[in-house]
Design a protein around this motif. Structure first.
Motif, PDB file in Angstrom:
ATOM      1  N   TYR A   1       0.847  -1.195   0.000  1.00 44.39           N
ATOM      2  CA  TYR A   1       0.000   0.000   0.000  1.00 44.39           C
ATOM      3  C   TYR A   1       0.882   1.245   0.000  1.00 44.39           C
ATOM      4  O   TYR A   1       1.834   1.333   0.755  1.00 44.39           O
ATOM      5  CB  TYR A   1      -0.930   0.002   1.223  1.00 44.39           C
ATOM      6  CG  TYR A   1      -2.012  -1.057   1.131  1.00 44.39           C
ATOM      7  CD1 TYR A   1      -3.014  -0.963   0.180  1.00 44.39           C
ATOM      8  CD2 TYR A   1      -2.007  -2.156   1.985  1.00 44.39           C
ATOM      9  CE1 TYR A   1      -3.991  -1.945   0.084  1.00 44.39           C
ATOM     10  CE2 TYR A   1      -2.985  -3.135   1.892  1.00 44.39           C
ATOM     11  CZ  TYR A   1      -3.975  -3.019   0.940  1.00 44.39           C
ATOM     12  OH  TYR A   1      -4.947  -3.984   0.831  1.00 44.39           O
TER      13      TYR A   1
ATOM     14  N   HIS B   1      -9.281 -10.243  -0.304  1.00 47.42           N
ATOM     15  CA  HIS B   1      -9.672  -9.262  -1.331  1.00 47.42           C
ATOM     16  C   HIS B   1      -9.032  -9.589  -2.673  1.00 47.42           C
ATOM     17  O   HIS B   1      -9.669  -9.456  -3.722  1.00 47.42           O
ATOM     18  CB  HIS B   1      -9.269  -7.843  -0.886  1.00 47.42           C
ATOM     19  CG  HIS B   1     -10.073  -7.343   0.264  1.00 47.42           C
ATOM     20  ND1 HIS B   1      -9.611  -6.407   1.159  1.00 47.42           N
ATOM     21  CD2 HIS B   1     -11.328  -7.659   0.685  1.00 47.42           C
ATOM     22  CE1 HIS B   1     -10.542  -6.164   2.076  1.00 47.42           C
ATOM     23  NE2 HIS B   1     -11.589  -6.911   1.801  1.00 47.42           N
TER      24      HIS B   1
ATOM     25  N   LEU C   1     -11.293  -8.292  -5.627  1.00 50.51           N
ATOM     26  CA  LEU C   1     -11.740  -6.974  -5.155  1.00 50.51           C
ATOM     27  C   LEU C   1     -10.566  -5.998  -5.167  1.00 50.51           C
ATOM     28  O   LEU C   1     -10.748  -4.785  -5.116  1.00 50.51           O
ATOM     29  CB  LEU C   1     -12.291  -7.069  -3.720  1.00 50.51           C
ATOM     30  CG  LEU C   1     -13.528  -7.937  -3.520  1.00 50.51           C
ATOM     31  CD1 LEU C   1     -13.861  -8.050  -2.034  1.00 50.51           C
ATOM     32  CD2 LEU C   1     -14.702  -7.357  -4.274  1.00 50.51           C
ATOM     33  N   ASP C   2      -9.374  -6.523  -5.179  1.00 48.56           N
ATOM     34  CA  ASP C   2      -8.166  -5.695  -5.184  1.00 48.56           C
ATOM     35  C   ASP C   2      -7.163  -6.359  -6.116  1.00 48.56           C
ATOM     36  O   ASP C   2      -7.287  -7.560  -6.421  1.00 48.56           O
ATOM     37  CB  ASP C   2      -7.613  -5.608  -3.747  1.00 48.56           C
ATOM     38  CG  ASP C   2      -6.749  -4.365  -3.559  1.00 48.56           C
ATOM     39  OD1 ASP C   2      -6.520  -3.637  -4.547  1.00 48.56           O
ATOM     40  OD2 ASP C   2      -6.305  -4.135  -2.416  1.00 48.56           O
ATOM     41  N   VAL C   3      -6.200  -5.572  -6.563  1.00 53.18           N
ATOM     42  CA  VAL C   3      -5.194  -6.150  -7.483  1.00 53.18           C
ATOM     43  C   VAL C   3      -3.843  -6.212  -6.768  1.00 53.18           C
ATOM     44  O   VAL C   3      -3.483  -5.293  -6.027  1.00 53.18           O
ATOM     45  CB  VAL C   3      -5.071  -5.317  -8.780  1.00 53.18           C
ATOM     46  CG1 VAL C   3      -6.276  -5.517  -9.650  1.00 53.18           C
ATOM     47  CG2 VAL C   3      -4.904  -3.841  -8.474  1.00 53.18           C
TER      48      VAL C   3
ATOM     49  N   ASP D   1     -11.377  -4.405 -16.382  1.00 50.89           N
ATOM     50  CA  ASP D   1     -12.389  -4.273 -15.316  1.00 50.89           C
ATOM     51  C   ASP D   1     -13.657  -5.047 -15.628  1.00 50.89           C
ATOM     52  O   ASP D   1     -14.234  -5.687 -14.750  1.00 50.89           O
ATOM     53  CB  ASP D   1     -12.732  -2.787 -15.122  1.00 50.89           C
ATOM     54  CG  ASP D   1     -13.844  -2.627 -14.104  1.00 50.89           C
ATOM     55  OD1 ASP D   1     -13.553  -2.748 -12.901  1.00 50.89           O
ATOM     56  OD2 ASP D   1     -15.007  -2.423 -14.506  1.00 50.89           O
TER      57      ASP D   1
ATOM     58  N   SER E   1     -15.178  -7.837 -13.224  1.00 50.81           N
ATOM     59  CA  SER E   1     -16.540  -7.712 -12.679  1.00 50.81           C
ATOM     60  C   SER E   1     -17.326  -8.989 -12.960  1.00 50.81           C
ATOM     61  O   SER E   1     -18.075  -9.476 -12.110  1.00 50.81           O
ATOM     62  CB  SER E   1     -17.268  -6.526 -13.301  1.00 50.81           C
ATOM     63  OG  SER E   1     -16.561  -5.349 -13.058  1.00 50.81           O
ATOM     64  N   ARG E   2     -17.139  -9.510 -14.174  1.00 53.03           N
ATOM     65  CA  ARG E   2     -17.857 -10.740 -14.554  1.00 53.03           C
ATOM     66  C   ARG E   2     -17.405 -11.910 -13.680  1.00 53.03           C
ATOM     67  O   ARG E   2     -18.225 -12.718 -13.221  1.00 53.03           O
ATOM     68  CB  ARG E   2     -17.595 -11.059 -16.030  1.00 53.03           C
ATOM     69  CG  ARG E   2     -18.634 -11.962 -16.664  1.00 53.03           C
ATOM     70  CD  ARG E   2     -18.285 -12.257 -18.099  1.00 53.03           C
ATOM     71  NE  ARG E   2     -17.098 -13.090 -18.199  1.00 53.03           N
ATOM     72  CZ  ARG E   2     -17.112 -14.424 -18.082  1.00 53.03           C
ATOM     73  NH1 ARG E   2     -18.233 -15.063 -17.871  1.00 53.03           N
ATOM     74  NH2 ARG E   2     -15.989 -15.123 -18.182  1.00 53.03           N
TER      75      ARG E   2
ATOM     76  N   ARG F   1     -16.147 -11.719 -10.601  1.00 57.22           N
ATOM     77  CA  ARG F   1     -16.694 -11.517  -9.253  1.00 57.22           C
ATOM     78  C   ARG F   1     -18.162 -11.942  -9.201  1.00 57.22           C
ATOM     79  O   ARG F   1     -18.629 -12.528  -8.235  1.00 57.22           O
ATOM     80  CB  ARG F   1     -16.592 -10.042  -8.840  1.00 57.22           C
ATOM     81  CG  ARG F   1     -15.207  -9.596  -8.432  1.00 57.22           C
ATOM     82  CD  ARG F   1     -15.269  -8.247  -7.720  1.00 57.22           C
ATOM     83  NE  ARG F   1     -15.650  -7.161  -8.598  1.00 57.22           N
ATOM     84  CZ  ARG F   1     -14.798  -6.404  -9.289  1.00 57.22           C
ATOM     85  NH1 ARG F   1     -13.500  -6.623  -9.182  1.00 57.22           N
ATOM     86  NH2 ARG F   1     -15.218  -5.432 -10.058  1.00 57.22           N
ATOM     87  N   ASN F   2     -18.859 -11.625 -10.285  1.00 57.56           N
ATOM     88  CA  ASN F   2     -20.295 -11.878 -10.326  1.00 57.56           C
ATOM     89  C   ASN F   2     -20.618 -13.374 -10.473  1.00 57.56           C
ATOM     90  O   ASN F   2     -21.520 -13.884  -9.817  1.00 57.56           O
ATOM     91  CB  ASN F   2     -20.890 -11.078 -11.497  1.00 57.56           C
ATOM     92  CG  ASN F   2     -22.392 -11.200 -11.580  1.00 57.56           C
ATOM     93  OD1 ASN F   2     -22.929 -11.673 -12.565  1.00 57.56           O
ATOM     94  ND2 ASN F   2     -23.083 -10.782 -10.533  1.00 57.56           N
TER      95      ASN F   2
ATOM     96  N   PHE G   1     -19.425 -13.616  -1.797  1.00 58.30           N
ATOM     97  CA  PHE G   1     -18.769 -12.984  -0.645  1.00 58.30           C
ATOM     98  C   PHE G   1     -19.695 -12.984   0.567  1.00 58.30           C
ATOM     99  O   PHE G   1     -20.871 -12.656   0.451  1.00 58.30           O
ATOM    100  CB  PHE G   1     -18.386 -11.540  -0.959  1.00 58.30           C
ATOM    101  CG  PHE G   1     -17.376 -11.419  -2.063  1.00 58.30           C
ATOM    102  CD1 PHE G   1     -16.014 -11.559  -1.795  1.00 58.30           C
ATOM    103  CD2 PHE G   1     -17.767 -11.178  -3.363  1.00 58.30           C
ATOM    104  CE1 PHE G   1     -15.089 -11.453  -2.814  1.00 58.30           C
ATOM    105  CE2 PHE G   1     -16.839 -11.065  -4.385  1.00 58.30           C
ATOM    106  CZ  PHE G   1     -15.493 -11.206  -4.109  1.00 58.30           C
TER     107      PHE G   1
ATOM    108  N   PHE H   1     -19.502 -11.229   4.363  1.00 62.77           N
ATOM    109  CA  PHE H   1     -18.697 -10.276   5.143  1.00 62.77           C
ATOM    110  C   PHE H   1     -19.068 -10.321   6.618  1.00 62.77           C
ATOM    111  O   PHE H   1     -20.182 -10.730   6.985  1.00 62.77           O
ATOM    112  CB  PHE H   1     -18.910  -8.860   4.621  1.00 62.77           C
ATOM    113  CG  PHE H   1     -18.561  -8.695   3.169  1.00 62.77           C
ATOM    114  CD1 PHE H   1     -17.253  -8.497   2.766  1.00 62.77           C
ATOM    115  CD2 PHE H   1     -19.557  -8.743   2.199  1.00 62.77           C
ATOM    116  CE1 PHE H   1     -16.945  -8.350   1.421  1.00 62.77           C
ATOM    117  CE2 PHE H   1     -19.245  -8.589   0.862  1.00 62.77           C
ATOM    118  CZ  PHE H   1     -17.935  -8.397   0.472  1.00 62.77           C
TER     119      PHE H   1
END
Lengths: 460, 266
Positions: free
Chosen positions: B34, B72, B77-79, B97, B101-102, B104-105, B110, B112
């Motif tokens: 980070y 993540h 959700l993160d790279v 992207d 997104s596809r 993840r879908n 998930f 939480f």
């Protein structure tokens, strides 16, 4: 766009501010557009009306060139055109009129947009006829001529006014009072001349449709008195006139225009030669080749025959541009409000955006959802604006009268706001949507670039 | 199950061979740094990890060990800053992207710690959301969402908003939502962290039942009682894998007859 997005919007009170801002802009656009756009859209498709005017260009000391409209036409000119030119249906001079005149019916006060004294050819000129009762008789005109100061007790009213004053009941025989109190009668125009006290309705006329009224701008009225200038059944004008109106038969209006000029020009030239024209100097000799004007002699005048469309389009363009720009500014301000509200919404929804991204929303989906929400806000504001355009217009005028301490402020105004035009409303709505979409493109695009995990981390 | 990724082997034989050999998830040298402050903060440092289909992996470690960051990255959700991430043999790092997104879908579900339900939506609508992004028709969405909620004993709560549900019920709605598109992998981040013990055990039993049905699971937790529902334990410390072992049968907590229990709920 799903119903849950609407629910989300409804949870945030500040969205209402943006909606109201858009409503104000769209109301302004609709009100102005309803007046201006029908004129611009109609083009040459309006009623076959021509205005005939005598104009002379004068060189006034200290001012320069001015256009003078002089009362050179006589009543027999109008009769001549009707008898000689088969294309002419009616010819009448402009009525004497007053605006925003207060009237009373059974103790209730109203404002009538326009009151006028009209001649026998008035209905023919407008192409309308009584739907109830009758128009003025020869006796009415004679009585008006005998006592121009206002003993006439008969009036003819438009169907629209009849509906406002008397509802669905027959108007014929009903009494209308034009207060005689000084300064209470009207907002503009020749006030005292229409203070008749109580008058009786003898007829109701269905006036031309709203979209055609610009063609009768100087002619149209809702409450009619007989003109004292038209004497007897055939009528004669007591004085000359500089402008009159002609209704042509449907067809070649251009041909009628040329014929009117050809018929009247020799007469006018003769009058210019015979009489010193008001404004000084000796008139030009009739039917002679043009001579170089001497400083003391005014140049010959010119007969202008035009359709009111040209004038109306010019007036609508100028007025429309001026008022339309102000309305557009209101709409742009509403766009800024939408932009701000969207920024706040997106900041609030940061976590929700991250969640939607986690569940499979692409950047495009987030952008589409943001734009969709803007469309809902702008659309709601737009529909509200369209619905409010008429009452808001009335309210503003009432406020204006009150601010100006006008005695009319306490009256119930009718027809004070602009006419409602569906196409103008559609334009207002469309502009609101365009402004809404443009305003949220940038915040929507910024939000869509968030990595899902960033939104999760930063959001609530 | 989730849709196959785009890069698939050409022949059935090759596919079968690849299925046998290719892990569902393969991480090689995954590093995440980070740069939010002046000093770069490393969260993951060269993680190598393979997860086979049908595994139940518990990821444990102290706070700041990189558990959530790993989750993540696993869930796209993160790279990662560096390294290679393969899902069913297909490289995920560097995908555009739209493709992420596809994935993840269709491939991930998930769950939480704080449920993350949409407060303005009913339980039923919350479950429908991933299917909206998958382009499922409204009637089919409704049917599938109802079936999932019924399965988790929430048929009487479908029209309730999250605020009207208990923590355990909210988490069951979240699990139903995670399963909406038939994912390949279920990722849970401290799924019982906000729940009382009884409800926490109920949730873990559901996850174990899903694993028994063939679902691959990765659960991030700092609580051994939760981790012990899994079959494999991956331990992280300072962004590195410091332990990776199967959980012995005698260590493992096993669910009670969860399905029967839920069906009897009022």
């Amino acid at each position: 766009m799903h119903s849950w997005a609407v629910r989300r919007l409804a949870r945030r009170w500040w969205n209402l501010l943006a909606v109201l801002q858009v409503a104000a802009g769209v109301a302004a656009i609709t009100a102005i557009g309803s007046t201006v756009l029908p004129v611009l859209w109609q083009g040459d498709d309006g009623p076959q009306i021509l205005t005939v005017r005598y104009e002379r260009e004068l060189n006034e000391p200290g001012i320069g060139k001015v256009i003078s409209i002089e009362p050179i036409f006589r009543y027999e000119d109008l009769e001549l055109l009707k008898s000689e030119l088969p294309g002419v249906v009616a010819a009448a001079e402009a009525p004497e009129s007053a605006y925003q005149v207060e009237v009373e019916v059974e103790g209730r006060r109203y404002i009538v947009q326009r009151v006028a004294r009209v001649g026998p050819d008035y209905l023919k000129l407008l192409g309308v006829s009584p739907v109830e009762g009758s128009f003025f008789s020869d006796d009415d005109f004679r009585q008006a001529a005998a006592d121009p100061s206002g003993t006439v007790k008969s009036v003819v009213i438009s169907q629209e006014l009849a509906r406002v004053l008397f509802g669905n009941e027959p108007a014929t025989g009903k009494t209308i009072t034009l207060p005689t109190r000084a300064g209470k009668t009207e907002l503009a125009g020749a006030a005292s001349s229409f203070a008749h006290g109580s008058v009786q309705v003898i007829g109701v006329v269905e006036m031309p449709p709203v979209r055609d009224r610009y063609a009768f701008f100087e002619v149209y009225a809702d409450l009619l008195f007989p003109s004292p200038r038209a004497v007897g059944g055939s009528g004669t004008t007591a004085a000359g006139t500089g402008t009159f109106y002609v209704r042509a038969k449907t067809g070649d209006i251009e041909k009628v225009r040329r014929e009117i000029i050809a018929t009247l020009t020799p007469l006018i030239r003769q009058r210019e030669a015979e009489e010193p024209v008001p404004g000084g100097g000796v008139g030009a000799q009739p039917l002679q080749p043009p001579q170089p004007p001497r400083p003391s002699q005014p140049p010959p005048g010119e007969i202008r025959v035009e359709t009111p469309q040209a004038w109306a389009v010019e007036a609508a363009t100028t007025g429309g541009l001026y008022l339309g720009s102000m309305a557009m500014i209101a709409l742009i301000v509403s766009g800024i409000a939408l932009f701000t509200v969207t920024l706040v919404n997106l900041a609030e929804q940061r976590h929700s955006i991250g969640l939607r991204r986690a569940l499979g929303a692409s950047r495009g989906s987030i952008l589409r959802e943001t734009v969709g929400e803007a469309i809902v806000l702008a659309g709601t504001g737009g529909v509200l604006g369209v619905a409010l355009s008429e009452p808001v217009g009335r309210f503003l005028l009432q406020t204006l009268l009150w601010t100006a301490r006008s005695p009319l402020a306490s009256s119930s105004p009718w027809r004070l706001s602009a006419y409602f035009d569906l196409r103008a409303a559609a334009l207002g709505l469309l502009l609101a949507l365009v402004v809404g979409v443009v305003a949220v493109l940038y915040p929507g695009w910024e939000s869509s670039r968030l990595q899902p995990v960033e939104a999760f981390r930063d959001g609530r | 199950m989730g849709e196959p990724l785009t890069q698939t082997p050409a022949t059935p034989a090759a596919m079968a061979e690849q299925e046998k050999e290719t892990p569902l998830i393969s991480l090689r040298g995954i590093t995440k740094i980070y740069y939010t402050t002046k000093t770069p903060v490393p969260a993951l440092n060269g993680i190598d990890l393979d997860i086979q289909p049908g595994e139940f992996v518990s990821v444990m470690g102290p706070s700041g060990s990189g558990k959530s960051t790993l989750l993540h990255i696993l869930g796209a959700l993160d790279v990662p800053t560096r390294g290679e991430y393969l899902l069913e043999g297909v490289r995920v790092t560097g995908l555009p992207d739209r493709e992420l997104s596809r994935i993840r879908n269709r491939h991930f579900g998930f769950v939480f710690q704080s449920y993350n339900l949409f407060p303005e939506l009913t339980a039923l609508e919350n479950v429908e959301v991933p299917m909206i992004y998958a382009g499922v028709r409204a009637t089919e969405r409704r049917r599938r969402a109802e079936r999932l909620l019924e399965r988790f004993g929430l048929s009487h709560r479908m029209t309730h908003r999250p605020a009207e549900l208990s923590g355990g019920e909210q988490q069951r709605v979240a699990i139903a939502r995670a399963l909406a598109n038939g994912p390949t992998l279920l990722l849970a981040d401290e799924p019982t962290g906000n729940l009382p013990t009884a409800h926490g055990e109920e949730i873990m039993s559901i996850l174990q039942e899903l694993n028994d049905e063939g679902m691959t699971l990765v659960v991030v937790t700092h609580d051994w009682r939760i981790a012990s529902y899994g079959k494999r334990l991956v331990e992280l410390k300072d962004g590195q894998v410091v332990g990776d072992r199967p959980i012995a049968p005698e260590e493992r907590r096993l669910r009670p007859g969860i399905g029967d229990q839920l069906d009897r709920r009022p």
